[in-house]
Enzyme design. Structure first.
Site, PDB file in Angstrom:
ATOM      1  N   GLY A 248       0.835  -1.200   0.000  1.00  0.00           N
ATOM      2  CA  GLY A 248       0.000   0.000   0.000  1.00  0.00           C
ATOM      3  C   GLY A 248       0.869   1.248   0.000  1.00  0.00           C
ATOM      4  CG  PHE A 249       4.267   0.849  -0.004  1.00  0.00           C
ATOM      5  CD1 PHE A 249       4.924   0.283   1.079  1.00  0.00           C
ATOM      6  CD2 PHE A 249       4.077   0.067  -1.135  1.00  0.00           C
ATOM      7  CE1 PHE A 249       5.380  -1.023   1.042  1.00  0.00           C
ATOM      8  CE2 PHE A 249       4.523  -1.255  -1.184  1.00  0.00           C
ATOM      9  CZ  PHE A 249       5.180  -1.802  -0.097  1.00  0.00           C
ATOM     10  NE  ARG A 639       5.035  -5.058  25.614  1.00  0.00           N
ATOM     11  CZ  ARG A 639       4.184  -5.099  26.636  1.00  0.00           C
ATOM     12  NH1 ARG A 639       2.895  -5.025  26.438  1.00  0.00           N
ATOM     13  NH2 ARG A 639       4.632  -5.205  27.866  1.00  0.00           N
ATOM     14  N   PRO A 643       8.914 -10.097  16.699  1.00  0.00           N
ATOM     15  CG  PRO A 643      10.409 -11.314  17.999  1.00  0.00           C
ATOM     16  CD  PRO A 643       8.973 -10.912  17.920  1.00  0.00           C
ATOM     17  N   GLY A 713       5.476   1.552  16.512  1.00  0.00           N
ATOM     18  CA  GLY A 713       5.296   1.391  15.062  1.00  0.00           C
ATOM     19  C   GLY A 713       6.615   1.370  14.318  1.00  0.00           C
ATOM     20  N   GLY A 715       6.638   0.757  10.536  1.00  0.00           N
ATOM     21  CA  GLY A 715       6.401   0.646   9.100  1.00  0.00           C
ATOM     22  C   GLY A 715       7.245   1.566   8.243  1.00  0.00           C
ATOM     23  CD  GLU A 716       4.891   5.621   7.272  1.00  0.00           C
ATOM     24  OE1 GLU A 716       4.705   6.465   6.395  1.00  0.00           O
ATOM     25  OE2 GLU A 716       4.190   5.557   8.295  1.00  0.00           O
TER      26      GLU A 716
END
Ligand code: MOS
Length: 751
Positions: A248-249, A639, A643, A713, A715-716
């Site tokens: 998606g990005f 957290r 992993p 988070g 993701g980026e």
């Protein structure tokens, strides 16, 4: 060992066998065996195929289309143009709020960017629709285009998702005057386009006044709202299925014009329609990362301390809508300086509207900032890591807020040690490997905000010791099916295999948008709250039941784990969920929860994930060919739920960083405004051969403020830091300071 604790003060979650386990993707087997059903895999009865015809000019108007020729193609059922496109309840150019972007839905004959949809051909087969679209032979009236940043800029009202265009603390000019060393440099980044493996696709079917769609979405509730507005129907009459996204990005965050065209086509022909974008159709109507020219001005005193940091970005938006890449914002967060200023200006060019693309703002700004910091360290005669530590921000520079947690020092230390940074010579161009290749080592700091959005979830516990937990979450490949199920199992206090986890459709409670690296925290907190609600109800039954070993335990609290409820002070005193429920004659317990973060904590603290990335690059001294040979990152992002998945996310981000530094560039023809490399043959993204062995070290970080789960988070963040590290390594290998990205061979061997 999954558990939720219910204490007199409210629920707490302790790490059990759900959270923290390196589970493989629960949807992995479906994917590798081809059974995972992506949007384009759907073929409802009577379905037709739609193919876009797109503009071959970037500005002007469509004078004519050869509709007869297209209709004469056997199999073509209809050609949708502005003349026969079904009416909409809302003008697609109307703007009611900042997040509502203008869409090109054949509202008129105007062309405002290359690859803008100008017609949709609907046919019995994909081949017939494609051939029909090719036969349209559009005639255009063309106007002169602008494609670069040379025009006079203006200051946008807001940048990115509503951030102020300018921010400052202290007097940067005074800071420069007092500086012993000054760096002032201009960095240019190219426009980049989305190349998710799965292009945007939709299968749309109208069932009376109801709309059923299969389409990849990072935000189904937002998509429902946008479509409902356009078609004048209720959001709940729109049913979206989006179980899997092939990436998606940011490009699938808001419903795009082509997806709505698929819905319009289905309405026009009264049959289900499938519309899948061809690769070149991704280069225009679905957002992109805007080009920037960033000016960094840094002042450094005799001790290597930043006296001033000014980050100014000039960027481009479309002529018809407002999205401004917030590239300077990263400088508000990362380094302590006597004075800090961030500013933006913009021009309008003949392009599709730029939009969110993985780490929008941070990725773009990070490469300029990290190279400028490298240059400042060089000016001060300091090692780049020592320089960064000298300017370590212990509070957020512009806001002055404390960080909710910040284990960046540990990230620097662990990644540097692993990489062997100690052995790095200060001077560039001094390392060669056994094959005579110039070798360079560079580093960058990574950061990304820890965002959270609104979300809801619900759950159900059954007397047989099984449960259901659900929220309309989106899995775009990041692993939501797995990570959120882990959180859900711990929340309801059952083993993960006893819990059915449902997500990926709009019938479920809104899980918020899967964007801003905030989905695990957002949807996870909603699930956590729903689980805690159920466990609290179960505990109320048990602690008031004289026959239960938990009778009277209300004051000490109870723990739900592995299908059992136990006293918190003595876990041997407890019993199974089934025993409690059966004795009470309760078949099911339901619960709900919502997320959104604690507004007070969000106000009081600066919340960011951090990391440090070290890169080795080898450069052929004769050919200028560059190759990244090692990448080591260490990241602290609160957290870690899983992993294995987190490492995978970080690798993905780091690969984007390599891509930013060395590969991706949309080449626009200045005369026509067309993108010359709108395909995967010419638009370079890294392939396996471009990517070295990577390491992503996970640095433990407890954060009591960010949310009850402590999740920030991932993701980026991997792109930030990495892009600059690679660029700095190229300088260290060659002594050439290239300030235009991606760095190209010609930058090293010519001029
Ligand atoms: Mo991301 S650019 O918020 O999907």
């Amino acid at each position: 060992m999954s558990e939720t604790e219910i204490l007199p003060g409210g629920p707490r979650l302790r790490q059990g066998s759900g959270i923290g386990q390196p589970l493989t993707r629960r949807d992995g087997m479906l994917k590798v065996t081809g059974r995972a059903r992506y949007a384009a895999d759907n073929h409802p009865d009577g379905m037709l195929h739609a193919v876009l015809a797109v503009a071959a000019i970037a500005r002007g108007r469509v004078v004519s289309l050869d509709l007869e020729a297209a209709r004469a193609q056997p199999g073509v059922v209809e050609v949708m143009t502005p003349a026969n496109r079904p009416t909409l309840a809302l003008d697609p150019d109307a703007k009611h709020h900042g997040f509502m972007f203008r869409l090109d839905l054949l509202q008129n004959d105007r062309v405002r960017y290359a690859n803008q949809p100008i017609a949709v051909v609907i046919a019995e087969t994909l081949e017939a629709a494609s051939e029909g679209a090719a036969r349209l032979s559009p005639v255009y009236e063309t106007e002169t285009v602008e494609t670069d940043l040379s025009a006079q800029g203006f200051v946008p009202e807001v940048v990115g998702p509503g951030h102020p265009a300018e921010a400052a603390s202290g007097d940067v000019e005074a800071g420069f005057r007092s500086a012993e060393h000054r760096v002032e440099a201009v960095y240019e980044t190219a426009a980049q386009y989305h190349n998710a493996m799965e292009p945007h696709a939709i299968v749309a079917a109208w069932e009376g006044g109801r709309l059923s769609i299969d389409t990849p979405s990072q935000g189904m509730a937002m998509a429902q709202g946008r479509i409902a507005g356009l078609f004048g129907i209720a959001p709940e009459d729109i049913h979206i299925r989006s179980p899997f996204l092939g990436g998606g990005f940011g490009s699938k965050g808001m419903i795009s014009g082509p997806q709505v065209l698929g819905i319009l086509a289905a309405r026009l022909v009264g049959r289900p329609v499938k519309l899948v974008l061809r690769r070149e159709h991704m280069y225009g109507p679905v957002g992109h990362r805007a080009q920037t020219r960033q000016t960094l001005r840094l002042g450094v005193d005799g001790d290597g301390r930043l006296t001033a940091l000014h980050h100014h970005t000039k960027t481009a938006s479309s002529r018809f809508d407002d999205f401004f890449e917030p590239a300077s914002d990263i400088s508000q967060t990362l380094y302590a300086a006597g004075a800090v200023k961030t500013s933006h200006e913009a021009v309008r060019i003949d392009t599709g509207t730029p939009l969110f693309m993985r780490a929008p703002g941070e990725a773009t700004g990070s490469i300029a900032l990290e190279v400028a910091i490298d240059e400042a360290a060089e000016a001060a005669g300091m090692d780049p890591l020592a320089f960064r530590l000298r300017n370590y921000a212990t509070v957020e520079p512009i806001s002055g807020k404390p960080f909710s947690s910040k284990a960046l020092r540990e990230c620097y230390a662990r990644a540097a040690e692993r990489f062997g940074w100690d052995a790095r010579p200060l001077r560039p161009g001094t390392m060669r490997d056994g094959d005579g290749l110039l070798t360079g080592w560079g580093m960058g700091t990574a950061t990304f905000p820890a965002l959270m959005f609104e979300a809801r979830a619900r759950g159900l516990l059954r007397a047989d010791g099984t449960g259901v937990m659900e929220t309309g979450a989106h899995d775009m490949g990041q692993g939501a099916w797995t990570a959120l199920a882990q959180i859900a199992a711990d929340a309801i206090g059952l083993p993960i295999d006893a819990v059915a986890f449902n997500a990926g459709t709009s019938d479920l409670p809104d899980a918020g948008i899967a964007g801003g690296s905030g989905h695990t925290a957002t949807a996870g907190m909603a699930l956590h709250a729903a689980g805690a609600d159920i466990v609290a109800k179960l505990a109320a039954i048990a602690t008031q039941d004289e026959a239960s070993p938990l009778f009277g335990a209300g004051n000490v609290g109870v723990v739900a784990r592995d299908g059992r409820l136990m006293r918190r002070d003595d876990e041997s005193r407890g019993e199974s969920v089934s025993a409690i429920m059966r004795r009470a004659g309760v078949e099911t317990i339901e619960g709900t929860g919502k997320s959104g973060g604690d507004p007070q904590a969000r106000e009081a603290y600066a919340m960011h994930a951090h990391g440090a990335v070290f890169a080795e690059v080898k450069v052929d001294p004769d050919l200028g060919q560059m190759r990244v040979t090692r990448l080591v990152g260490a990241f602290a992002a609160g957290r870690v739920i899983n992993p294995r998945l987190v490492e995978s996310q970080l690798f993905g981000g780091m690969i984007w960083g390599v891509s930013f530094a060395l590969h991706e560039r949309a080449s626009v023809d200045r005369r026509s405004g067309r993108i010359m490399n709108a395909d995967l043959g010419e638009y370079h993204v890294p392939v396996n051969a471009d990517i070295p062995a990577m390491e992503a070290i996970l640095v433990h970080e407890d954060d009591a403020h960010v949310n009850a789960l402590g999740i920030k988070g991932v993701g980026e963040i991997g792109i930030t830091g990495t892009a600059g590290a690679v660029a700095n390594a190229v300088w260290h290998a060659t002594g050439r300071r290239v300030r235009r990205f991606p760095v190209e061979i010609a930058d090293l061997v010519m001029g």
